[in-house]
Design a protein around this motif. Structure first.
Motif, PDB file in Angstrom:
ATOM      1  N   GLN A  65       0.841  -1.212   0.000  1.00 52.71           N
ATOM      2  CA  GLN A  65       0.000   0.000   0.000  1.00 52.71           C
ATOM      3  C   GLN A  65       0.868   1.251   0.000  1.00 52.71           C
ATOM      4  N   LEU A  66       1.905   1.261   0.862  1.00 51.17           N
ATOM      5  CA  LEU A  66       2.779   2.429   0.954  1.00 51.17           C
ATOM      6  C   LEU A  66       3.512   2.663  -0.362  1.00 51.17           C
ATOM      7  N   ARG A  68       2.381   1.905  -3.305  1.00 49.54           N
ATOM      8  CA  ARG A  68       1.391   2.474  -4.226  1.00 49.54           C
ATOM      9  C   ARG A  68       1.180   3.957  -3.961  1.00 49.54           C
ATOM     10  N   TYR A  69       1.146   4.343  -2.678  1.00 50.36           N
ATOM     11  CA  TYR A  69       0.999   5.758  -2.330  1.00 50.36           C
ATOM     12  C   TYR A  69       2.190   6.575  -2.833  1.00 50.36           C
ATOM     13  N   LYS A  72       1.828   7.024  -6.540  1.00 45.88           N
ATOM     14  CA  LYS A  72       0.750   7.987  -6.807  1.00 45.88           C
ATOM     15  C   LYS A  72       1.234   9.411  -6.537  1.00 45.88           C
ATOM     16  N   ALA A  73       1.993   9.591  -5.447  1.00 46.92           N
ATOM     17  CA  ALA A  73       2.512  10.912  -5.088  1.00 46.92           C
ATOM     18  C   ALA A  73       3.487  11.427  -6.136  1.00 46.92           C
ATOM     19  N   LEU A  84       2.734  12.704  -0.458  1.00 51.11           N
ATOM     20  CA  LEU A  84       2.610  11.388   0.176  1.00 51.11           C
ATOM     21  C   LEU A  84       1.959  11.512   1.553  1.00 51.11           C
ATOM     22  N   LEU A  87      -1.757  12.308   1.148  1.00 50.33           N
ATOM     23  CA  LEU A  87      -2.537  11.127   0.763  1.00 50.33           C
ATOM     24  C   LEU A  87      -2.837  10.253   1.977  1.00 50.33           C
ATOM     25  N   LEU A  88      -1.830  10.068   2.843  1.00 54.68           N
ATOM     26  CA  LEU A  88      -2.010   9.231   4.027  1.00 54.68           C
ATOM     27  C   LEU A  88      -2.910   9.910   5.055  1.00 54.68           C
ATOM     28  N   ARG A  91      -6.768   9.750   4.346  1.00 59.18           N
ATOM     29  CA  ARG A  91      -7.470   8.465   4.429  1.00 59.18           C
ATOM     30  C   ARG A  91      -8.619   8.590   5.432  1.00 59.18           C
ATOM     31  N   SER A 128      -9.332   2.937   3.653  1.00 62.56           N
ATOM     32  CA  SER A 128      -8.399   3.673   2.794  1.00 62.56           C
ATOM     33  C   SER A 128      -9.097   4.690   1.893  1.00 62.56           C
ATOM     34  N   GLN A 130     -10.280   7.869   0.242  1.00 62.97           N
ATOM     35  CA  GLN A 130      -9.645   9.193   0.254  1.00 62.97           C
ATOM     36  C   GLN A 130     -10.704  10.280   0.448  1.00 62.97           C
TER      37      GLN A 130
END
Length: 202
Positions: A65-66, A68-69, A72-73, A84, A87-88, A91, A128, A130
């Motif tokens: 998951q991290l 993927r984040y 994405k970032a 990043l 995004l976290l 959640r 998760s 967003q």
């Protein structure tokens, strides 16, 4: 690698204070284990790994998951590390935690997974999810849920409500007004080291 379900104090002793993982504070200020007090000098890789682990354990995400984040970032304009963290922080489980509805992020995740949380009037049971500016965060209209959230609000995990959120304690309603700003991130972390850690594999 699955989500960590072991002793949380062991993690906080090793990595320092993680406000999202546990409310307990370690009595000993050094890492656990036989060699906790006399650790050798750490390599640059070890320092980056530790920062990455802080992020992972605090927000309760898996390694995949991290990763993927991080990817994405990278695709978003601006500072990768800051995006990043945003995004976290956005959640749903973290938003519930920051509103004070749950004492920790794992407790907030359980609240979401069990169907107690509504976004814009619709049940969302994915931790998760967003949150976006304009989202209304409410809880299911039953006594059990209300009592649980009211009990959690007596002792919130973090005292200060971030500027991007607003919360009505009487109606038990929260609202996301904007994306969180860097200074409101409660975790003490150098996000650039996390980006450097993933630079070879992401």
């Amino acid at each position: 690698m699955s989500r960590y379900r072991g002793p949380r104090l062991r993690i906080t002793r090793r990595l320092g204070e993680l406000p999202g993982l546990s409310r307990k504070t370690a009595r000993r200020a050094y890492p656990p284990g036989q060699h906790g007090q006399n650790r050798k000098k750490r390599s640059e890789y070890a320092i980056r790994l530790e920062e990455k682990q802080k992020l992972r354990f605090n927000y309760g995400v898996t390694e995949n998951q991290l990763l993927r984040y991080v990817r994405k970032a990278r695709r978003v304009a601006g500072s990768t590390g800051q995006v990043l963290l945003q995004l976290l922080e956005m959640r749903l489980d973290n938003t519930i935690f920051r509103l004070g509805m749950a004492p920790t992020i794992p407790a907030a995740r359980q609240l979401v997974n069990h169907g107690h949380v509504l976004i814009n009037g619709r049940e969302v049971n994915i931790a998760s999810y967003q949150c976006r500016p304009g989202d209304q965060v409410t809880i299911r209209n039953n006594d059990r849920t209300k009592k649980m959230v009211e009990a959690n609000l007596q002792y919130p995990g973090l005292a200060n409500l971030p500027s991007h959120l607003e919360f009505d304690k009487n109606k038990l309603e929260g609202k996301v007004n904007s994306v969180i700003e860097r200074e409101w991130v409660a975790l003490q972390i150098n996000e650039l080291l996390v980006v450097e850690y993933y630079s070879r594999q992401a």
